[in-house]
Write a protein that holds these residues in place. Sequence first.
Motif, PDB file in Angstrom:
ATOM      1  N   PHE A 183       3.583   7.413   4.409  1.00 44.86           N
ATOM      2  CA  PHE A 183       4.915   6.830   4.529  1.00 44.86           C
ATOM      3  C   PHE A 183       5.277   6.754   6.011  1.00 44.86           C
ATOM      4  N   LEU A 240      13.041   2.252   4.109  1.00 50.91           N
ATOM      5  CA  LEU A 240      12.218   1.314   4.866  1.00 50.91           C
ATOM      6  C   LEU A 240      12.899  -0.048   4.984  1.00 50.91           C
ATOM      7  N   GLY A 248      -2.141   4.975   3.491  1.00 49.71           N
ATOM      8  CA  GLY A 248      -0.918   4.746   2.715  1.00 49.71           C
ATOM      9  C   GLY A 248       0.144   5.797   2.987  1.00 49.71           C
ATOM     10  N   VAL A 267       4.132  15.940  -2.468  1.00 50.34           N
ATOM     11  CA  VAL A 267       3.932  16.289  -3.884  1.00 50.34           C
ATOM     12  C   VAL A 267       4.433  17.710  -4.191  1.00 50.34           C
ATOM     13  N   ALA A 295       0.843  -1.210   0.000  1.00 50.38           N
ATOM     14  CA  ALA A 295       0.000   0.000   0.000  1.00 50.38           C
ATOM     15  C   ALA A 295       0.875   1.255   0.000  1.00 50.38           C
ATOM     16  N   VAL A 296       2.009   1.193   0.697  1.00 50.08           N
ATOM     17  CA  VAL A 296       2.917   2.339   0.736  1.00 50.08           C
ATOM     18  C   VAL A 296       3.567   2.534  -0.643  1.00 50.08           C
ATOM     19  N   ILE A 301      -6.200   6.212   0.211  1.00 51.83           N
ATOM     20  CA  ILE A 301      -6.675   4.835   0.355  1.00 51.83           C
ATOM     21  C   ILE A 301      -6.934   4.529   1.822  1.00 51.83           C
ATOM     22  N   HIS A 334       8.007   6.346   7.498  1.00 60.19           N
ATOM     23  CA  HIS A 334       9.281   6.955   7.901  1.00 60.19           C
ATOM     24  C   HIS A 334       9.296   8.460   7.660  1.00 60.19           C
ATOM     25  N   ASN A 388      -5.798   7.058 -12.618  1.00 65.44           N
ATOM     26  CA  ASN A 388      -4.422   7.567 -12.482  1.00 65.44           C
ATOM     27  C   ASN A 388      -3.384   6.606 -13.052  1.00 65.44           C
ATOM     28  N   ARG A 415      -0.221  11.736 -12.482  1.00 65.85           N
ATOM     29  CA  ARG A 415      -0.485  11.391 -11.081  1.00 65.85           C
ATOM     30  C   ARG A 415      -0.260  12.566 -10.147  1.00 65.85           C
ATOM     31  N   VAL A 433      11.719   5.756  -0.503  1.00 64.84           N
ATOM     32  CA  VAL A 433      10.749   4.908   0.173  1.00 64.84           C
ATOM     33  C   VAL A 433      11.323   3.514   0.449  1.00 64.84           C
ATOM     34  N   LEU A 445      -2.709   3.499 -12.613  1.00 60.45           N
ATOM     35  CA  LEU A 445      -2.094   2.400 -11.862  1.00 60.45           C
ATOM     36  C   LEU A 445      -2.436   1.075 -12.543  1.00 60.45           C
ATOM     37  N   GLU A 498       2.346   1.540  -3.493  1.00 60.46           N
ATOM     38  CA  GLU A 498       1.332   1.992  -4.439  1.00 60.46           C
ATOM     39  C   GLU A 498       1.023   3.466  -4.237  1.00 60.46           C
ATOM     40  N   SER A 499       0.969   3.894  -2.980  1.00 60.40           N
ATOM     41  CA  SER A 499       0.632   5.305  -2.802  1.00 60.40           C
ATOM     42  C   SER A 499       1.799   6.192  -3.243  1.00 60.40           C
ATOM     43  N   ALA A 500       3.034   5.700  -3.125  1.00 59.92           N
ATOM     44  CA  ALA A 500       4.181   6.452  -3.661  1.00 59.92           C
ATOM     45  C   ALA A 500       4.043   6.625  -5.173  1.00 59.92           C
ATOM     46  N   LEU A 501       3.661   5.535  -5.826  1.00 62.97           N
ATOM     47  CA  LEU A 501       3.468   5.569  -7.273  1.00 62.97           C
ATOM     48  C   LEU A 501       2.337   6.529  -7.636  1.00 62.97           C
ATOM     49  N   ALA A 502       1.242   6.441  -6.868  1.00 61.27           N
ATOM     50  CA  ALA A 502       0.074   7.268  -7.150  1.00 61.27           C
ATOM     51  C   ALA A 502       0.319   8.751  -6.866  1.00 61.27           C
ATOM     52  N   MET A 503       1.306   9.049  -5.992  1.00 65.00           N
ATOM     53  CA  MET A 503       1.650  10.449  -5.728  1.00 65.00           C
ATOM     54  C   MET A 503       2.446  11.033  -6.900  1.00 65.00           C
TER      55      MET A 503
END
Lengths: 203, 239
Positions: free
Chosen positions: B87, A128, B85, B99, A105-106, B81, B89, B48, B74, A124, B50, A108-113
């Motif tokens: 990060f 991690l 989602g 962004v 999920a992390v 989500i 860290h 987007n 994107r 990322v 994916l 995917e959300s990096a990709l989606a950002m």
Amino acid sequence: MTPSSEILELTLEHVTMVLIAVAIATTFGVSLGIALTRRAGLRRWVLGFAGIMQTVPSLALFGFLIPIPFIGGIGKRTAIVALVLYALLPVLRNTLTGILGVDPAVRESALAMGMTERQILWEVELPLASRTILAGIRVATVTTIGTATIAAAIGGGGLGVFIFRGLASVDSAQILAGAIPAACMALLAEGGLGWLERKLSPV
Amino acid sequence: MIELRDVSCRIGAKQILSGLSLRVDAGERLVLLGRSGSGKTTALKMINGLIMPTEGTVLVEGKPTTEWNLVRLRRRIGYVIQEAGLFPHFTVAQNVGLVPRLEGWEPAKIESRVAELLAMMDLPPQEFLHRYPRELSGGQRQRVGVARALAADQPLLLLDEPFGALDPVTRHEIQQQFLRVCEQLGKTAIFVTHDAREALLIATRIAVLRQGRLESMERPAEFMNARGEEAEAFRASLG
């Protein structure tokens, strides 16, 4: 040469050998690990090869390398090649485990950002996975310190010189002069890198 | 603004979407309502890029997703989500400012933007800026997730069951807040849920998906009379 200055010299030689081998194994293992996270098909083969290298008895591996041109022969270079082959697997495997273990999920959300693959890797995935990768480097370092004592058998020097000399002359003092510094070095590496692991990782 | 033209998607042997067509205009909030496996998340991820359609075209601002530079596309679309989602860290400030930073904003401008967004989401900036996601409650994490999706003033938001894991009271509060922010900023949103109550609250239009097909698409007022067994099943779930 006085015994104490010889201990110091061979310890230094040992440390140098270990540092070079671990540095090469880390560079190579981490980059190969990253590449393999993107190529599932190759993963099995490379991990298989690195696994097989680990099962070869170390004395035999040092021996096998002697007749091989360029990387083989007698001396430090051959010893380092053998040590790198041993140290590779833990670094490689932990790099893979660490990166593949990042929550999908992390990722995917990096990709989606709108992060690029390169940004995802550096900002990322690697941060991690850093704790796991470092654990691999720690295991590699500790085992390399031990295995490096065998380098003396092919003229690689290091603390193994005392051990082999002691074995040949049935002199347990000589054996201990090699074994004790090596053991201390391993404990120090274990403690230091373990501390770094706990310190470095924010999660 | 968004148009799906006869979009189908097959993953392996499984047909996820079949011949889906719909349009979303600027300022609308379209809710995709369906059970698990109805294809609603897949439809959302097509927007987007994916996931790419196996057949048909997805147009964003008139341009097919296959022709967009996906990174550029994107960065114009906020994405939230379940479990946000975020990060783990990154601090709240780093998460929300992501962004804008990727877009090369000045650090001072990012900082003030992050503070503004947190305040808008009822998270006092001084208190939350330097916290990590693990130090937040579920509701706070989702608020940060929404703030992150708004950070670079993206015109479009995609949300995939964003409030599904929250307790009913927190969910209700955050839904109201989301609605307020959307209206205030005039955002276009596509919102995936399996909760008919949430759909009625959030949507300007509700699209009901059933086994990868569009069953009906109605305004909330008309949803109560919409034809189709799935729409009926969702109405029954309202109790």
